[in-house]
Motif scaffolding. Structure first.
Motif, mmCIF file in Angstrom:
data_model
loop_
_atom_site.group_PDB
_atom_site.id
_atom_site.type_symbol
_atom_site.label_atom_id
_atom_site.label_comp_id
_atom_site.label_asym_id
_atom_site.label_seq_id
_atom_site.Cartn_x
_atom_site.Cartn_y
_atom_site.Cartn_z
ATOM 1 N N ASP A 20 25.876 14.569 -22.941
ATOM 2 C CA ASP A 20 26.714 15.693 -23.351
ATOM 3 C C ASP A 20 25.918 16.881 -23.886
ATOM 4 N N LEU A 21 24.821 16.615 -24.593
ATOM 5 C CA LEU A 21 24.030 17.709 -25.172
ATOM 6 C C LEU A 21 23.474 18.621 -24.081
ATOM 7 N N THR A 22 22.976 18.037 -23.009
ATOM 8 C CA THR A 22 22.431 18.839 -21.902
ATOM 9 C C THR A 22 23.540 19.627 -21.220
ATOM 10 N N TYR A 23 24.673 18.980 -20.998
ATOM 11 C CA TYR A 23 25.806 19.593 -20.306
ATOM 12 C C TYR A 23 26.431 20.742 -21.109
ATOM 13 N N ARG A 24 26.625 20.510 -22.409
ATOM 14 C CA ARG A 24 27.352 21.486 -23.241
ATOM 15 C C ARG A 24 26.449 22.527 -23.901
ATOM 16 N N LYS A 25 25.195 22.150 -24.171
ATOM 17 C CA LYS A 25 24.326 23.032 -24.966
ATOM 18 C C LYS A 25 23.052 23.478 -24.244
ATOM 19 N N LEU A 26 22.238 22.509 -23.811
ATOM 20 C CA LEU A 26 20.897 22.854 -23.345
ATOM 21 C C LEU A 26 20.894 23.689 -22.064
ATOM 22 N N LEU A 27 21.535 23.195 -20.984
ATOM 23 C CA LEU A 27 21.500 23.958 -19.733
ATOM 24 C C LEU A 27 22.245 25.282 -19.840
ATOM 25 N N PHE A 31 20.396 28.815 -19.178
ATOM 26 C CA PHE A 31 20.971 29.805 -18.256
ATOM 27 C C PHE A 31 21.120 31.158 -18.956
ATOM 28 N N ASP A 32 21.570 31.144 -20.205
ATOM 29 C CA ASP A 32 21.686 32.394 -20.969
ATOM 30 C C ASP A 32 20.330 33.082 -21.108
ATOM 31 N N VAL A 56 21.390 17.540 -6.176
ATOM 32 C CA VAL A 56 22.625 18.272 -5.864
ATOM 33 C C VAL A 56 23.745 17.889 -6.828
ATOM 34 N N ALA A 57 23.923 16.587 -7.059
ATOM 35 C CA ALA A 57 24.995 16.124 -7.960
ATOM 36 C C ALA A 57 24.736 16.600 -9.391
ATOM 37 N N PHE A 58 23.477 16.561 -9.824
ATOM 38 C CA PHE A 58 23.138 17.023 -11.170
ATOM 39 C C PHE A 58 23.417 18.518 -11.302
ATOM 40 N N ARG A 59 23.055 19.300 -10.286
ATOM 41 C CA ARG A 59 23.301 20.745 -10.306
ATOM 42 C C ARG A 59 24.787 21.054 -10.364
ATOM 43 N N GLU A 60 25.582 20.301 -9.622
ATOM 44 C CA GLU A 60 27.043 20.521 -9.643
ATOM 45 C C GLU A 60 27.609 20.251 -11.040
ATOM 46 N N LYS A 61 27.142 19.180 -11.661
ATOM 47 C CA LYS A 61 27.593 18.863 -13.021
ATOM 48 C C LYS A 61 27.186 19.976 -13.984
ATOM 49 N N MET A 62 25.929 20.427 -13.902
ATOM 50 C CA MET A 62 25.438 21.464 -14.803
ATOM 51 C C MET A 62 26.126 22.808 -14.548
ATOM 52 N N LYS A 63 26.531 23.055 -13.317
ATOM 53 C CA LYS A 63 27.251 24.283 -12.997
ATOM 54 C C LYS A 63 28.567 24.332 -13.780
ATOM 55 N N LYS A 64 29.252 23.199 -13.858
ATOM 56 C CA LYS A 64 30.501 23.124 -14.640
ATOM 57 C C LYS A 64 30.207 23.378 -16.118
ATOM 58 N N GLY A 65 29.092 22.825 -16.606
ATOM 59 C CA GLY A 65 28.705 23.043 -18.001
ATOM 60 C C GLY A 65 28.430 24.516 -18.278
ATOM 61 N N ILE A 66 27.734 25.170 -17.371
ATOM 62 C CA ILE A 66 27.436 26.602 -17.520
ATOM 63 C C ILE A 66 28.724 27.407 -17.523
ATOM 64 N N LYS A 67 29.632 27.077 -16.605
ATOM 65 C CA LYS A 67 30.892 27.833 -16.510
ATOM 66 C C LYS A 67 31.795 27.618 -17.723
ATOM 67 N N ASN A 68 31.637 26.493 -18.402
ATOM 68 C CA ASN A 68 32.468 26.214 -19.579
ATOM 69 C C ASN A 68 31.827 26.625 -20.904
ATOM 70 N N PHE A 69 30.486 26.593 -20.985
ATOM 71 C CA PHE A 69 29.851 26.728 -22.291
ATOM 72 C C PHE A 69 28.812 27.836 -22.421
ATOM 73 N N SER A 70 28.438 28.481 -21.344
ATOM 74 C CA SER A 70 27.450 29.554 -21.414
ATOM 75 C C SER A 70 28.083 30.823 -21.994
ATOM 76 N N HIS A 71 27.257 31.667 -22.607
ATOM 77 C CA HIS A 71 27.732 32.985 -23.036
ATOM 78 C C HIS A 71 27.990 33.865 -21.822
ATOM 79 N N HIS A 72 27.397 33.485 -20.685
ATOM 80 C CA HIS A 72 27.579 34.216 -19.425
ATOM 81 C C HIS A 72 28.427 33.383 -18.462
#
Length: 196
Positions: A20-27, A31-32, A56-72
């Motif tokens: 969860d930390l990588t998904y919600r915070k680190l990536l 990206f920011d 590919v699967a990891f990138r797709e998961k992280m893309k969702k994290g970026i779209k939900n938690f990034s400042h951008h």
């Protein structure tokens, strides 16, 4: 006039990357940094965890994290995908020293392909019981040595559960990395003060 120090090319290796930390915070935070032009020209992230995922699967998961938690989070897909093209994943048992040969090979390939100058940052976003193993296994593969590039290790909270365990962990880390290679982050230490 730009007073910012030039940032060295590098690979950030995140242990416990499927969590969860990588998904919600680190990536999202990395990206920011990318969106704010605060990453070096040659930069990559290698996520390491037990979960069986492809790049590919990891990138797709992280893309969702970026779209939900990034400042951008409103960045377009093309921009996010361009960033994620430098994000990779390795499935391995971080508690098994024999599997670190695969990590060394993968890092070498990423370094060669993306010209990251053999600069590696190891970020431990793992359960505390792995804090004693991962540095030892990195050392076993010579991944602590700074012959050609820099090597850093970041220990994410908690840094021990009392003074004695923190001192023991510190001693252990210094068996495998030098003091100037070690970064300790324990935001629990200030939690009570902040809450008060």
């Amino acid at each position: 006039m730009n007073n910012l120090k030039k940032i060295n090319n590098q690979v950030m290796v995140i242990f416990g990357a499927s969590g969860d930390l990588t998904y919600r915070k680190l990536l999202p935070a990395i990206f920011d940094l990318c969106k704010n032009n605060l990453l070096p020209p040659n930069f990559a992230v290698l996520g390491v965890s037990r979960s069986k995922l492809s790049d590919v699967a990891f990138r797709e998961k992280m893309k969702k994290g970026i779209k939900n938690f990034s400042h951008h989070k409103n960045a377009n897909d093309k921009t996010i995908d361009q960033f994620l093209s430098k994000v990779f994943y390795l499935s391995m048992d971080t508690g098994n020293g024999n599997e670190y040969t695969e990590l060394k090979k993968r890092l070498s390939k990423i370094d060669k392909d993306l010209k990251t100058d053999q600069n590696y940052i190891f970020y431990l976003s793992t359960p505390p019981q792995l804090y004693s193993k991962i540095p030892k296994y990195l050392y076993g593969q010579g991944l602590n040595l700074e012959h050609k590039g820099f090597r850093r290790i970041i220990i994410e909270k908690p840094f021990g559960h009392d003074l004695k365990s923190a001192q023991n962990l510190n001693k252990l880390l210094l068996d495998f990395f030098s003091e100037d290679q070690i970064y300790r982050i324990d935001h629990y230490l200030g939690k009570e003060t902040v809450q008060n």
